[in-house]
Scaffold this motif. Structure first.
Motif, mmCIF file in Angstrom:
data_model
loop_
_atom_site.group_PDB
_atom_site.id
_atom_site.type_symbol
_atom_site.label_atom_id
_atom_site.label_comp_id
_atom_site.label_asym_id
_atom_site.label_seq_id
_atom_site.Cartn_x
_atom_site.Cartn_y
_atom_site.Cartn_z
ATOM 1 N N ARG A 159 0.600 -0.987 -0.153
ATOM 2 C CA ARG A 159 -0.084 -0.147 -0.601
ATOM 3 C C ARG A 159 0.374 1.343 0.203
ATOM 4 N N ASP A 162 1.405 8.507 2.484
ATOM 5 C CA ASP A 162 2.319 7.802 3.266
ATOM 6 C C ASP A 162 3.549 8.128 3.454
ATOM 7 N N GLN A 172 3.985 0.985 2.236
ATOM 8 C CA GLN A 172 3.683 -0.137 3.567
ATOM 9 C C GLN A 172 3.849 -1.165 2.756
ATOM 10 N N PHE A 174 2.291 -5.097 3.976
ATOM 11 C CA PHE A 174 1.612 -6.240 5.475
ATOM 12 C C PHE A 174 2.171 -7.862 4.568
ATOM 13 N N ASP A 175 2.181 -8.583 5.794
ATOM 14 C CA ASP A 175 2.548 -9.837 5.382
ATOM 15 C C ASP A 175 1.378 -10.845 6.058
ATOM 16 N N ASN A 227 1.741 -8.300 10.226
ATOM 17 C CA ASN A 227 2.406 -7.419 10.526
ATOM 18 C C ASN A 227 2.740 -6.589 9.050
ATOM 19 N N ARG A 228 3.306 -5.106 9.610
ATOM 20 C CA ARG A 228 3.603 -4.375 8.386
ATOM 21 C C ARG A 228 5.204 -3.626 8.720
ATOM 22 N N GLY A 245 7.243 -0.758 6.950
ATOM 23 C CA GLY A 245 7.267 0.073 5.307
ATOM 24 C C GLY A 245 8.600 -0.346 4.928
#
Length: 163
Positions: free
Chosen positions: A108, A113, A117, A119-120, A124-125, A127
């Protein structure tokens, strides 16, 4: 998220996509060279008796601090994200990550932002500092290209077989 050495062992030909920021690398490089020049001139211009007032511990402490700052600037100059057929390699300032495509659920990069980003599958996020808003349209294009590569290689929301 494992084995940063995996990126070094892959041949450049196997890379599907790679991106690194130019602005941050340029600023970090100039800042590092400036620090070396300024502190070098200050140390050389100090009178010998003033330099002798520094104990060995103080000199080592100054060098350690200076080395840490230069190391951080070096890491900033080498930020990158690289996509391979089987994984995504992310090099951030303090840590590098290797993620398999099925372990990535979303990428994302919305307006506002600071950076891309990721996301797994565990929620988890992460950067991805290599793709940052400071790069403008270049970063937007890179985020879109990386998202397309990710979709082609199996990244995305994992569907439950029960649904």
């Amino acid at each position: 998220m494992s084995d940063p050495a995996a990126d070094r062992s892959a041949s450049p030909d196997s890379r599907l996509f790679t991106f690194h920021p130019r602005i941050v690398a340029l600023m970090s490089g100039v800042m590092g060279l400036s620090l070396i020049a300024v502190f070098g001139v200050i140390w050389v211009r100090l009178p010998a008796d003033a330099r002798e007032t520094f104990s060995w511990f103080q000199r080592i402490t100054l060098l350690a601090f200076f080395g840490a700052v230069l190391w951080i600037l070096y890491r900033l100059t080498t930020l990158r994200v690289t996509a391979y057929a089987d994984r995504l390699y992310v090099r951030n300032v303090f840590k590098s990550y290797t993620l398999p495509w099925p372990g990535i659920t979303a990428l994302r990069f919305r307006s506002g932002d600071a950076w891309l980003q990721l996301f797994d599958a565990d929620g988890n996020r992460l950067g991805i500092l290599a793709v940052q808003a400071a790069e403008g349209s270049r970063a937007s294009r890179a985020a879109k290209e990386l998202a397309a590569v990710a979709r082609e290689h199996g990244a995305g929301p994992q569907r439950s077989p029960l649904k």
